[in-house]
Design an enzyme around this catalytic site. Structure first.
Site, short mmCIF file in Angstrom:
data_model
loop_
_atom_site.label_atom_id
_atom_site.label_comp_id
_atom_site.label_asym_id
_atom_site.label_seq_id
_atom_site.Cartn_x
_atom_site.Cartn_y
_atom_site.Cartn_z
N ASP A 22 -6.00 36.69 20.72
CA ASP A 22 -5.54 37.82 19.91
C ASP A 22 -6.13 37.68 18.51
OD1 ASP A 22 -3.94 38.75 22.00
OD2 ASP A 22 -2.24 37.53 21.37
N GLY B 218 -1.92 35.76 25.66
CA GLY B 218 -1.93 36.08 27.09
C GLY B 218 -0.59 35.71 27.70
N PHE C 96 -8.48 46.52 23.41
CA PHE C 96 -8.27 45.43 24.35
C PHE C 96 -9.42 45.36 25.34
CE2 PHE C 96 -6.59 43.66 28.35
CZ PHE C 96 -6.20 42.41 27.89
N GLN D 21 3.10 45.40 30.28
CA GLN D 21 2.18 46.47 29.90
C GLN D 21 1.28 46.90 31.05
OE1 GLN D 21 2.20 43.33 28.69
NE2 GLN D 21 0.14 42.62 28.15
N THR E 163 15.60 43.52 29.02
CA THR E 163 15.71 43.07 27.62
C THR E 163 15.73 44.29 26.70
OG1 THR E 163 13.31 42.82 27.40
CG2 THR E 163 14.56 40.90 28.13
N GLY F 178 15.60 43.97 22.99
CA GLY F 178 15.31 43.57 21.61
C GLY F 178 16.54 43.06 20.89
N GLY G 105 20.02 42.60 22.49
CA GLY G 105 20.26 41.60 23.52
C GLY G 105 19.62 41.95 24.84
N GLY H 157 8.94 38.32 24.34
CA GLY H 157 9.29 38.58 25.73
C GLY H 157 8.85 37.46 26.65
N ASP H 158 7.70 36.88 26.37
CA ASP H 158 7.21 35.76 27.18
C ASP H 158 8.08 34.52 26.98
OD1 ASP H 158 5.07 37.29 28.16
OD2 ASP H 158 3.81 36.77 26.45
#
Length: 321
Positions: free
Chosen positions: A12, A48, A116, A168, A219, A221, A224, A251-252
């Site tokens: 990134d 990633g 990307f 995504q 999820t 954000g 919770g 999230g990962d």
């Protein structure tokens, strides 16, 4: 337990534009756009989905096994993984390609322009789950379309329970294809936006999806997360971070906490709280893999969360009385 992490490995590149895009993009000239942004601040991060999830699992002293495809430019990332004792056996280099990478330019209003390049990620179907041994749990995270199909089917054939995390990559699949993933998966994890898209594409309700898997995790954000499992609904509160610096990779980190808890056989409230702790730790650090805590430090944070929750419940009960 060895946990197979099927997903992307990426670089990134984040650039910061010291002004606002709207001051430089003329609405009536969009059809002939030719513009350059001066970005004096730039950084390159390891990222990633597979890399981020595996990194967080390793912090918990889990045993992640990354399965991904990368390009000729991956050497610095390999060094990083080796420094953190992450297994690279099933990371396959595709000659003549670049590792997947995102180029992100952010302005003062936090608007982003992102390009990307999937690169070697598109060849992830060249890896096979059958080549990985002694796997007890897996996750199919965003990756190349063909590879996600292949790895889900191979996990199903081998009897390996897996978490389907379309992320995504969800727009790549139609409703019938998503239904097929759900039928094979043991767990499904999405954010609230992805959950809505999943419902629209499949025609199912959240309860319908939950009935087909051991658990559906949504999820939300700062609101919770919700876990649908065992015919019950578990509301998992958000864990307040020491500071909010960068949501990239949260999230990962959350999914790493879930996978670790599942591998330990813990109940869903415990899995969810640990996942929330991991997300809160990550958001306090810039980049997806720059937070460095020991398992003991994570455990201490988790224990404090339980104390805070108990205290809040006690105060609420006294207030009602």
């Amino acid at each position: 337990m060895r946990i197979l992490i099927c997903g992307s490995m990426a670089f990134d590149t984040i650039m910061v534009f010291g002004d606002r895009f709207r001051n430089h993009i003329l609405p009536d000239k969009i059809h002939m756009l030719n513009i350059c942004f001066f970005v004096p601040e730039m950084r390159r991060e390891f990222g990633g989905t597979a890399g981020n999830i595996a990194y967080n699992l390793k912090l918990l002293e889990g045993n992640p096994v990354i399965m991904a495809t990368v390009g000729d430019d991956f050497s610095s990332y390999t060094t990083w993984l080796e420094q953190h004792a992450l297994e690279t056996t099933h990371i396959k280099q595709i000659p003549g390609t670049f590792t997947a990478q995102a180029f992100i330019t952010t302005d003062q209003d936090d608007n982003q322009i992102t390009a990307f390049h999937p690169g070697a990620m598109s060849e992830c179907h060249q890896n096979s789950v059958h080549d990985a041994q002694d796997i007890g749990l897996a996750i199919i995270a965003p990756d190349g379309r063909d590879g996600m199909f292949l790895h889900a089917r191979e996990c199903h054939e081998k009897g390996i329970p897996f978490m389907f995390d379309p992320g995504q990559g969800l727009p790549m699949f139609n409703g019938e294809e998503l239904l097929h993933f759900i039928e094979m998966a043991a767990y499904v994890a999405v954010n609230d936006y992805e959950a809505q898209l999943l419902l629209e594409k499949t025609g199912l309700t959240l309860d319908d999806i939950a009935s087909k898997v051991k658990a559906l995790i949504v999820t939300k954000g700062a609101q919770g997360s919700t876990i649908y499992a065992d015919g019950k609904l578990y509301e998992i509160p958000c864990v307040k971070a020491t500071q909010v610096v960068d949501p990239t990779g949260c999230g990962d980190a959350y999914r790493a906490g879930l996978l670790y808890g599942i591998a330990q056989g813990w109940d869903w409230p415990v899995c969810g709280r640990l996942a929330s702790v991991m997300g809160s730790i990550k958001i306090a650090s810039r980049g997806a893999q720059n937070h460095l805590l020991s398992r003991e430090e994570i455990q201490n944070i988790y224990s404090q969360v339980l104390v805070d929750e108990t205290l809040s419940q006690h105060i609420a009960e006294e207030t009602r009385a």
